[in-house]
Enzyme design. Structure first.
Site, PDB file in Angstrom:
ATOM      1  N   SER A 181       0.824  -1.208   0.000  1.00  0.00           N
ATOM      2  CA  SER A 181       0.000   0.000   0.000  1.00  0.00           C
ATOM      3  C   SER A 181       0.866   1.269   0.000  1.00  0.00           C
ATOM      4  O   SER A 181       1.556   1.530  -0.974  1.00  0.00           O
ATOM      5  CB  SER A 181      -0.945  -0.047   1.204  1.00  0.00           C
ATOM      6  OG  SER A 181      -1.885   0.978   1.122  1.00  0.00           O
TER       7      SER A 181
ATOM      8  N   HIS B 262      -7.597  -5.346   0.301  1.00  0.00           N
ATOM      9  CA  HIS B 262      -6.425  -4.474   0.434  1.00  0.00           C
ATOM     10  C   HIS B 262      -5.560  -4.860   1.640  1.00  0.00           C
ATOM     11  O   HIS B 262      -4.333  -4.895   1.557  1.00  0.00           O
ATOM     12  CB  HIS B 262      -6.898  -3.023   0.575  1.00  0.00           C
ATOM     13  CG  HIS B 262      -5.807  -2.002   0.478  1.00  0.00           C
ATOM     14  ND1 HIS B 262      -5.271  -1.598  -0.720  1.00  0.00           N
ATOM     15  CD2 HIS B 262      -5.128  -1.319   1.426  1.00  0.00           C
ATOM     16  CE1 HIS B 262      -4.327  -0.699  -0.505  1.00  0.00           C
ATOM     17  NE2 HIS B 262      -4.211  -0.515   0.793  1.00  0.00           N
TER      18      HIS B 262
END
Ligand SMILES: *[C@@H]1O[C@H](CO)[C@@H](O)[C@H](O)[C@H]1NC(C)=O
Ligand SMILES: *[C@@H]1O[C@H](CO)[C@@H](O)[C@H](O)[C@H]1NC(C)=O
Ligand SMILES: *[C@@H]1O[C@H](CO)[C@@H](O)[C@H](O)[C@H]1NC(C)=O
Length: 377
Positions: free
Chosen positions: A173, A353
């Site tokens: 990320s 995610h």
């Protein structure tokens, strides 16, 4: 009158986004990367690395796997965590499933980087992050500074201590964002990186998928002003619970999951706000000051973009359709603009995610592939 209403609305949004002050005992548990490594049965080393602008970062190393022999050559792998996470995110899943332990057992010299402001890296040579005045200066950074100052200091340090001249990079990320910042702003670092695996790397956000967060993004600049007014410069990971709910999970008995509360730490307001500006402006670029300050700092009214064509590292961008913070089209656009990148879509659409650091499925879906790839090089 309308002005007052506007401010009231802004304040309530801020209160929505910001939770209570950091619960320090929880934070101590989350931040105990050292304890987690030692209890899992691995050797552990830690170092303080000082950045060019005076921040003191705690870097962790797992120099070898369980019961292994250090005399053989072990290529360095450097892992960088995401927003609201810490180095511990890569060990939280334990010796069977955590990326850092899997890499150590497969013969790599594993280094866990840490961003400024996080856990034991909430330190500076001159500034006190808890001082009413100094905190404003301490927390005046976004992921731009993490990429520009923290990463090069830690990468150079790992290379020096290991005696190697190149390393492998893995970033989740924001750990991908900072990689793109570093290698576009300081292209000389391209030659220090043998290959990179970016996991749900956030860069381009033109097609940002979440409508609710997109609305918050429009308020980014007033939010920064209001938080500053209230003396708030640091956000708690409680923000994660305000983040959009990801794909509804059906229970899978073969899956081991780490609760998100075991991963969450803190971040500067400006880190969130910089993503907010990029989502709002649909452009991956540097911080937007006032027009005058942009002109002064950048020599242009709008902030410069990060130029991905300057990054010639061999990059694999792993992504998943279950990601509510990163759209497939943005991944493909980045891969188009990066000279040596390829996209790798995970075969399980329900993977999210945060699953890269939260779900045991990361081993079969991601880590096994990464290890094979690094061993071939
Ligand atoms: C470690 O590896 C070296 C070189 O291969 C070997 O000479 C040595 O005996 C090994 N030591 C142990 C404890 O396995
Ligand atoms: C950047 O900030 C300035 C001043 O706050 C604002 O007027 C401008 O619209 C912003 N730029 C963009 C592209 O949003
Ligand atoms: C990005 O870098 C490339 C290669 O140096 C250059 O040709 C191009 O003009 C740059 N683009 C921008 C927008 O600066």
């Amino acid at each position: 009158m309308p002005n007052i209403i506007r401010v009231l609305i802004q304040c309530s949004v801020v209160l929505l986004l910001i939770t209570l002050p950091v619960n320090s005992s929880d934070n101590d548990v989350v931040c105990d990367t050292e304890g987690k490594i030692i209890r899992a049965g691995y050797p552990h080393e830690k170092f303080d690395v000082i950045t060019e602008d005076g921040y003191i970062l705690q870097v962790h190393r797992i120099p070898q796997g369980k019961n292994q022999n250090q005399t053989i050559y072990r290529p360095v792998v450097f892992l960088m965590h995401g927003l609201f996470a810490s180095p511990s995110c890569y060990v939280e899943l334990g010796s069977q499933y955590a990326i850092a332990f899997n890499l150590a057992d497969e013969g790599f010299d594993v280094w866990l980087g840490s961003a400024r402001g996080v856990c034991n890296s909430r330190r500076h040579q001159q500034m006190d992050p808890d001082d009413r005045i100094e905190k404003h200066k301490f927390f005046d950074y976004s992921w731009h500074e993490i990429g520009l100052y923290d990463l090069p200091a830690m990468i150079d340090f790992a290379l020096k201590v290991s005696g190697q001249d190149k390393l492998f990079y893995i970033g989740h990320s924001q750990g991908g964002t900072t990689f793109l910042v570093l290698n576009s702003m300081k292209p000389e670092y391209n030659s220090k990186i043998k290959a990179a695996h970016l996991l749900a790397a956030v860069g381009y956000q033109k097609n940002f998928p979440n409508e609710r967060m997109k609305r918050y993004a429009l308020l980014t600049d007033p939010l920064v002003e209001v938080t500053k007014m209230f003396g708030i410069v640091e956000l708690d990971s409680g923000f994660l619970s305000a983040a959009p709910k990801e794909t509804e999970k059906t229970e899978d008995p073969s899956e081991v999951r780490v609760p998100i509360s075991d991963l969450g730490t803190t971040a500067a307001v400006k880190q969130m706000a910089h993503y907010g500006q990029n989502v709002r402006d649909k452009t991956f670029r540097r911080w937007n000051y006032s027009l005058g300050e942009n002109l002064l700092r950048y020599g242009s009214l709008t902030p410069p973009r990060y130029n991905l064509s300057l990054i010639n590292v061999d990059i694999t961008m792993h992504y998943t359709l279950g990601d509510v913070l990163l759209d497939e089209n943005d991944v493909l656009d980045m891969v188009r603009d990066l000279p040596h990148a390829k996209a790798r879509k995970l075969t399980r659409d329900s993977f999210t995610h945060y699953d890269f650091v939260q779900s045991s499925f990361v081993k079969s879906l991601v880590t096994d592939y990464v290890i094979n790839d690094l061993k071939r090089r």
